[in-house]
Scaffold this active site. Structure first.
Site, mmCIF file in Angstrom:
data_model
loop_
_atom_site.group_PDB
_atom_site.id
_atom_site.type_symbol
_atom_site.label_atom_id
_atom_site.label_comp_id
_atom_site.label_asym_id
_atom_site.label_seq_id
_atom_site.Cartn_x
_atom_site.Cartn_y
_atom_site.Cartn_z
ATOM 1 N N PRO A 52 101.153 100.630 74.653
ATOM 2 C CA PRO A 52 101.535 101.551 73.576
ATOM 3 C C PRO A 52 101.865 102.950 74.099
ATOM 4 C CG PRO A 52 99.644 100.249 72.920
ATOM 5 C CD PRO A 52 99.888 99.951 74.376
ATOM 6 N N CYS A 53 102.947 103.498 73.580
ATOM 7 C CA CYS A 53 103.418 104.802 74.048
ATOM 8 C C CYS A 53 102.896 105.942 73.193
ATOM 9 C CB CYS A 53 104.939 104.825 74.065
ATOM 10 S SG CYS A 53 105.671 104.676 72.412
#
Length: 169
Positions: A52-53
């Site tokens: 996840p960014c």
């Protein structure tokens, strides 16, 4: 590319995301929590991951992804755990370009070092989807890691032939 392949697993905790993945790939993988993943897959050629960014993104809260921090972006260390366990020949990781910013680069550098310690040679580049035929301005950092001492060149840019409105016709 007409390459014969077999998907052996997909690790995704979000039920809607895995439902979409299964629909696209004609598979029936269940939701899985990456922190609990511990299978004995052998002879894996390619592992693709994109932690996840949200905690690296400039649009997010900038919480970062330090190991043990409990942020969503720190799940990249779970990917490293899996890579160490199954030793795929190739690893592709994608994330936001802000991962390379001064605030977050220590995590990226740690990832590189850990991959190198496992015997991988790493190549990375920030790429923009508009430079590869997609009518969208979306910059992402791509890392290609190859087990052993092999060379890799990123693809050359393509001319953008379509605009977003052309895809609606």
């Amino acid at each position: 590319m007409n390459i014969d392949y077999e998907l052996v697993d997909a690790v995704e905790i979000d039920k809607y995301a895995i439902k979409s993945f299964n629909a696209i790939h004609n598979t029936l993988f269940p939701t899985q929590d990456i922190t609990k993943w511990d299978k004995d897959h052998k002879n894996i050629d390619l592992l693709m991951h994109g932690s996840p960014c949200t905690d690296y993104s400039i649009a997010g809260l900038q919480a970062g992804g330090d190991e043990g921090s409990g942020t969503r972006s720190s799940l990249m260390y779970e990917s490293l755990r899996i890579i160490e366990k199954i030793k795929p020949k190739y690893v592709i990781w994608e994330n936001v370009k802000n991962l390379l910013s001064k605030k977050h680069k220590h995590n990226f550098d740690n990832y590189l070092k850990r991959m190198e310690d496992m015997g991988y040679k790493n190549y990375y580049q920030v790429m923009n989807s508009k430079d590869y035929g997609i009518p969208q301005n979306r910059r992402r950092c791509f890392m290609i890691s190859i087990l052993g001492d092999y060379a890799y060149d990123f693809p050359t840019k393509l001319e953008l032939k379509y605009k977003l409105q052309d895809l609606n016709d």
